[in-house]
Design a protein around this motif. Sequence first.
Motif, PDB file in Angstrom:
ATOM      1  N   ILE A   1      27.070  34.383  48.333  1.00 18.19           N
ATOM      2  CA  ILE A   1      27.153  34.334  46.772  1.00 18.19           C
ATOM      3  C   ILE A   1      28.717  33.557  46.396  1.00 18.19           C
ATOM      4  CG2 ILE A   1      27.078  35.353  44.689  1.00 18.19           C
ATOM      5  CD1 ILE A   1      25.157  37.502  45.642  1.00 18.19           C
ATOM      6  N   GLY A   2      28.561  32.464  45.700  1.00 14.08           N
ATOM      7  CA  GLY A   2      30.035  32.037  45.101  1.00 14.08           C
ATOM      8  C   GLY A   2      30.372  32.663  44.121  1.00 14.08           C
ATOM      9  N   ILE A   3      31.849  32.768  44.254  1.00 17.27           N
ATOM     10  CA  ILE A   3      32.572  33.836  43.067  1.00 17.27           C
ATOM     11  C   ILE A   3      33.720  32.929  42.576  1.00 17.27           C
ATOM     12  CG2 ILE A   3      33.803  35.872  42.741  1.00 17.27           C
ATOM     13  CD1 ILE A   3      32.504  37.270  44.962  1.00 17.27           C
ATOM     14  N   VAL A   4      33.512  32.905  41.273  1.00 18.85           N
ATOM     15  CA  VAL A   4      34.827  32.395  40.418  1.00 18.85           C
ATOM     16  C   VAL A   4      35.584  33.439  39.669  1.00 18.85           C
ATOM     17  CG1 VAL A   4      35.486  30.866  38.699  1.00 18.85           C
ATOM     18  CG2 VAL A   4      33.446  30.136  39.988  1.00 18.85           C
ATOM     19  N   LEU A   5      36.741  33.715  39.852  1.00 23.30           N
ATOM     20  CA  LEU A   5      37.500  34.734  39.480  1.00 23.30           C
ATOM     21  C   LEU A   5      38.128  34.130  38.178  1.00 23.30           C
ATOM     22  CD1 LEU A   5      39.128  36.478  42.362  1.00 23.30           C
ATOM     23  CD2 LEU A   5      37.512  37.573  40.678  1.00 23.30           C
ATOM     24  N   LEU A   6      38.034  34.975  36.915  1.00 19.38           N
ATOM     25  CA  LEU A   6      38.860  34.579  35.569  1.00 19.38           C
ATOM     26  C   LEU A   6      39.838  35.632  35.503  1.00 19.38           C
ATOM     27  CD1 LEU A   6      35.845  33.759  33.435  1.00 19.38           C
ATOM     28  CD2 LEU A   6      37.012  32.186  34.844  1.00 19.38           C
ATOM     29  N   THR A   7      41.049  35.063  35.257  1.00 20.88           N
ATOM     30  CA  THR A   7      42.126  36.216  35.065  1.00 20.88           C
ATOM     31  C   THR A   7      43.080  35.710  33.714  1.00 20.88           C
ATOM     32  OG1 THR A   7      44.104  37.206  36.074  1.00 20.88           O
ATOM     33  CG2 THR A   7      43.730  34.943  36.636  1.00 20.88           C
ATOM     34  N   GLY A   8      43.521  36.897  32.972  1.00 31.31           N
ATOM     35  CA  GLY A   8      44.616  36.400  32.044  1.00 31.31           C
ATOM     36  C   GLY A   8      45.931  36.229  32.710  1.00 31.31           C
ATOM     37  N   SER A   9      46.990  36.164  31.781  1.00 27.71           N
ATOM     38  CA  SER A   9      48.139  36.156  32.138  1.00 27.71           C
ATOM     39  C   SER A   9      48.795  37.237  32.799  1.00 27.71           C
ATOM     40  CB  SER A   9      49.212  36.083  30.925  1.00 27.71           C
ATOM     41  OG  SER A   9      48.919  36.934  29.988  1.00 27.71           O
ATOM     42  N   ASP A  10      48.359  38.469  32.699  1.00 26.33           N
ATOM     43  CA  ASP A  10      48.734  39.700  33.416  1.00 26.33           C
ATOM     44  C   ASP A  10      47.834  39.911  34.420  1.00 26.33           C
ATOM     45  OD1 ASP A  10      46.944  40.310  31.750  1.00 26.33           O
ATOM     46  OD2 ASP A  10      47.595  42.252  31.036  1.00 26.33           O
ATOM     47  N   GLY A  11      46.796  39.136  34.965  1.00 26.58           N
ATOM     48  CA  GLY A  11      45.917  39.613  36.014  1.00 26.58           C
ATOM     49  C   GLY A  11      46.621  39.307  37.225  1.00 26.58           C
ATOM     50  N   GLY A  12      45.407  38.980  38.444  1.00 23.43           N
ATOM     51  CA  GLY A  12      45.934  38.708  39.609  1.00 23.43           C
ATOM     52  C   GLY A  12      46.283  37.320  39.896  1.00 23.43           C
TER      53      GLY A  12
ATOM     54  N   GLY B   1      38.759  36.760  48.952  1.00 24.28           N
ATOM     55  CA  GLY B   1      37.554  35.907  49.254  1.00 24.28           C
ATOM     56  C   GLY B   1      36.990  35.172  48.255  1.00 24.28           C
ATOM     57  N   ALA B   2      37.521  34.901  46.887  1.00 24.48           N
ATOM     58  CA  ALA B   2      37.090  34.325  45.909  1.00 24.48           C
ATOM     59  C   ALA B   2      37.084  32.649  46.357  1.00 24.48           C
ATOM     60  CB  ALA B   2      37.981  34.286  44.623  1.00 24.48           C
ATOM     61  N   ASP B   3      35.871  31.854  45.717  1.00 26.40           N
ATOM     62  CA  ASP B   3      35.808  30.531  46.032  1.00 26.40           C
ATOM     63  C   ASP B   3      36.546  29.780  45.085  1.00 26.40           C
ATOM     64  OD1 ASP B   3      33.548  30.548  47.935  1.00 26.40           O
ATOM     65  OD2 ASP B   3      32.948  31.989  46.658  1.00 26.40           O
ATOM     66  N   ALA B   4      36.857  30.324  43.664  1.00 25.61           N
ATOM     67  CA  ALA B   4      37.442  29.483  42.869  1.00 25.61           C
ATOM     68  C   ALA B   4      38.225  30.337  41.904  1.00 25.61           C
ATOM     69  CB  ALA B   4      36.606  28.530  42.054  1.00 25.61           C
ATOM     70  N   TYR B   5      39.405  30.017  41.112  1.00 26.02           N
ATOM     71  CA  TYR B   5      40.245  30.661  40.385  1.00 26.02           C
ATOM     72  C   TYR B   5      40.630  30.149  39.208  1.00 26.02           C
ATOM     73  CZ  TYR B   5      44.590  33.180  39.404  1.00 26.02           C
ATOM     74  OH  TYR B   5      45.678  33.870  38.792  1.00 26.02           O
ATOM     75  N   LEU B   6      40.503  30.546  38.006  1.00 24.64           N
ATOM     76  CA  LEU B   6      40.993  30.005  36.653  1.00 24.64           C
ATOM     77  C   LEU B   6      41.582  31.022  35.874  1.00 24.64           C
ATOM     78  CD1 LEU B   6      37.697  27.953  35.693  1.00 24.64           C
ATOM     79  CD2 LEU B   6      39.788  27.114  36.727  1.00 24.64           C
ATOM     80  N   ARG B   7      42.676  30.431  35.367  1.00 21.78           N
ATOM     81  CA  ARG B   7      43.308  31.326  34.454  1.00 21.78           C
ATOM     82  C   ARG B   7      42.876  31.178  32.793  1.00 21.78           C
ATOM     83  NH1 ARG B   7      47.823  34.300  35.114  1.00 21.78           N
ATOM     84  NH2 ARG B   7      48.288  33.689  37.348  1.00 21.78           N
ATOM     85  N   LYS B   8      42.837  32.288  32.048  1.00 17.45           N
ATOM     86  CA  LYS B   8      42.728  31.991  30.643  1.00 17.45           C
ATOM     87  C   LYS B   8      43.724  31.605  30.062  1.00 17.45           C
ATOM     88  CE  LYS B   8      39.164  36.005  31.101  1.00 17.45           C
ATOM     89  NZ  LYS B   8      39.091  37.406  30.529  1.00 17.45           N
ATOM     90  N   PRO B   9      43.421  30.831  29.099  1.00 19.74           N
ATOM     91  CA  PRO B   9      42.303  30.207  28.512  1.00 19.74           C
ATOM     92  C   PRO B   9      42.027  28.919  29.414  1.00 19.74           C
ATOM     93  CG  PRO B   9      43.939  29.535  27.125  1.00 19.74           C
ATOM     94  CD  PRO B   9      44.756  30.615  28.081  1.00 19.74           C
ATOM     95  N   PHE B  10      40.866  28.826  29.773  1.00 22.62           N
ATOM     96  CA  PHE B  10      40.387  27.612  30.911  1.00 22.62           C
ATOM     97  C   PHE B  10      39.525  26.631  29.998  1.00 22.62           C
ATOM     98  CE2 PHE B  10      37.746  31.325  30.811  1.00 22.62           C
ATOM     99  CZ  PHE B  10      36.480  30.747  30.667  1.00 22.62           C
ATOM    100  N   SER B  11      39.543  25.313  30.475  1.00 23.89           N
ATOM    101  CA  SER B  11      38.620  24.333  29.961  1.00 23.89           C
ATOM    102  C   SER B  11      37.167  24.671  30.596  1.00 23.89           C
ATOM    103  CB  SER B  11      39.219  22.970  30.512  1.00 23.89           C
ATOM    104  OG  SER B  11      38.035  21.966  30.218  1.00 23.89           O
ATOM    105  N   PRO B  12      36.286  24.547  29.528  1.00 15.95           N
ATOM    106  CA  PRO B  12      34.901  24.643  29.916  1.00 15.95           C
ATOM    107  C   PRO B  12      34.413  23.611  30.858  1.00 15.95           C
ATOM    108  CG  PRO B  12      35.153  24.095  27.599  1.00 15.95           C
ATOM    109  CD  PRO B  12      36.324  24.457  28.023  1.00 15.95           C
ATOM    110  N   LEU B  13      34.873  22.497  30.828  1.00 18.53           N
ATOM    111  CA  LEU B  13      34.637  21.430  31.873  1.00 18.53           C
ATOM    112  C   LEU B  13      35.230  21.745  33.211  1.00 18.53           C
ATOM    113  CD1 LEU B  13      35.095  18.292  29.535  1.00 18.53           C
ATOM    114  CD2 LEU B  13      33.035  19.266  30.350  1.00 18.53           C
TER     115      LEU B  13
END
Length: 809
Positions: A530-541, A550-562
């Motif tokens: 199962i693919g996993i995209v991690l979302l995190t705020g400024s104080d997250g990991g 083992g995450a497949d992708a990582y985005l920091r909030k706020p992120f672009s929906p595209l």
Amino acid sequence: MLRLLICDDSPEAREAVKASLTGQPEITIVGEAENGEQAVALAAVTQPDVVLMDVQMPVLDGIGATKRIRELLPKARIVAYAGSDDSEDVMGMMGAGADAYCVKGAPVWELERAVAGASDPLVRLAHSLARSVNGGGAAELLTRELADLTGAAFTATYLASGEVALSLAALAGPGAPQWFASAPSIVSRAYSELQLERADPHDLGELYRLGAACSDAVAAPLVADGQALGALLVAMPANVQSAVDEELVAAVADLASASLANERRLAFTYAEARRDALTGLANKRAFDEHLASSLTRASVGNKRVSVVLFDLDDFKRVNDRDGHAVGDEVLREVARVLMRVVRAEDEVFRIGGEEFTIVIEDASEAAADVGERVRTALAHQRRGHRLPTISAGVATFPAHAGTADDLLRKADIALYAAKFAGKDRIQIYSGEVESSREESQFLSSSAAPRLEDQGLRLLVVDDDPALRILLRTTFEVVDIEVDEADSAEAAEEKIALRAPNVVVLDVGMPGMDGLTFCRRLKSDPLMADIGIVLLTGSDGGSAVDAQEAGADAYLRKPFSPLELLNAVERIAGGLYEGPFRAASSPPEEQLILYAQDLRRLLEVERGQRALIQRAYRETVTALAGALESKDTGTGAHSQRVQRYAIELARELDPALLEDESVEYGFLLHDVGKIGIPDRILLKKASLTPTERRLLETHTVLGEQLLSSVALLQGQGLQVVRHHHERWDGRGYPDALAGSEIPLGARVFAVADALDAMTSDRPYRTAGTWEQAAHEIAQEAGHQFDPEVVEAFRGRDSRLRRIHYELAPN
């Protein structure tokens, strides 16, 4: 009663003869011999009427035995029973005194005819016809026997079938022409007048031109219970001046009529036993027989056979909620949709309850395509009750199974995999799994249906309801199926029930955090894919933490929906580049980023939509023009009726035109005429009933041609199918009445009739506008919706202007 002596050195051959003659009460077997010496001895003792004599035998062969029996019993009938029609064997037996010969393995009726040759010819024919009913072929037997009985140059049997009045069923005789399919006038007269007809000079001349010269000919009708079944034709040789025996032909026709009627009744009974009474489809018995024969052919020809096993999702709810009468109507409508969308060479069956099957002589992928067409057609069906979705399993011989039972079992396993994977999908059997319908092991992610078959599934895990709503909106716009969970624990339960393709996972959540949950999923062999995209705020990991988890992708909030869409689709497609990370940018509100991306998307979408719509309109207009060039005489018919119908809709219900498909339906209403022969479209005289029924199929054909066109979905497709329905229910193709007829079709019926009455057609000249207006008013409440007729009166002047603008020069 005929006393028969069988002489053959093969016990199997003797048993085969006895088995063949078991149902013939006029023949009694008085003895069996295994060589010629025994045959002579038994003939002296039993005094048989007929001896069936093998040719090649030990001790004394058939030729020698025949000579001795002929001296012993001069009146006995001796039939040479040869292993082949080798001329030396046949001539040797006939020279020894045999009366007839029959080749081993010939049809039963030929054996009976050879044995019973000395009996009355009509009695012999009656017995032969009676025996032929169960195996069919009465027409062939009748034609051959009649040629022999009458000494004709040729005989022909014509039978009535469906839309064709008479078609050639059998032709026999030494002078039979090579091509003689069409029924001559004498045959047509006998059939229509139900009386015996003798050829006059005109008839003899017609037969001569057809390559069937003769000196005399008689045609006799085949009639049973007052119903004409066909006709017989008997023609005498041109060089023999002898007349046809009318009484003999009439007697044979009477015998044959009863036999043919019985054969038809038997065929009908056979068909009824294999037909589902509710839906009209073939039933389980027919399915078992058809599948067995298909597998036999496939084995011989090294071919593939696939079974698509369908089940209606949650059909029990339909019966519980609406009653069994509605449930039965739903099943009938499903059957109609199946028959409409499957290929001509594929066979459809209802094998019980809400289960249907299609047998396809092709590979799994082709069968899955057929299943997908059925699933889509049911989803788009708008007429009648709302139809349930379907789940289907596909299994293929010999790739998945080697027997019919195993093939159906594998299709059943795939079907229930589709059920447990969320229903409304087609699943190809993907390997042997020792599990029952209830075992969930088969439904793990490793056995999940392929993405291209089922679409992308996404699980959003975040404790913020507002963000979950934003994410759901983002992904559902591009047809990604979305499920939600507000915690890792809730997500774990959902994944156990139905594994997604990708999980979008927030890092900072109460209870188990996202990083811990990501590690747990990736450490489980059943969940690791199962693919996993991690979302995190400024104080997250950090990105490093995400990668270690083992995450497949990582985005920091706020992120672009595209960017999120890109990451999800890349992971689902297996293009691993991780961990993906958005370019750094100053923190902004998530909604502002969404608004910016949405504006860009709308600008692109608006331009693309304008291009697509322009292309559609140009294509549709060209198609309508091509149709008009085929249907000569309609001129600008499509454009006129489209304009008429739009004006009527604006007067009656402007909201109807909000459905963009309606205008396309108005323009392409007659596209189905592409499949109608020109001889019917251009015929100036009145159409025959058969021609009219064929012409009326253009509405259904048009719907089928356009069913996959996106811009026709909705009222537009309904206009194409139903524009010839009548307010009083006497229209076609579905005989809908009143408000059952879609509004767009009711509007268009008046527009179409108006143009038909005021335009030249191949079969008549145009009438005046006043005549057309009067006729439309007269048909209010009969052919037309009274409210549409009232709208016609309200737009009379505008409609006239359109007529004069687009009138042919």
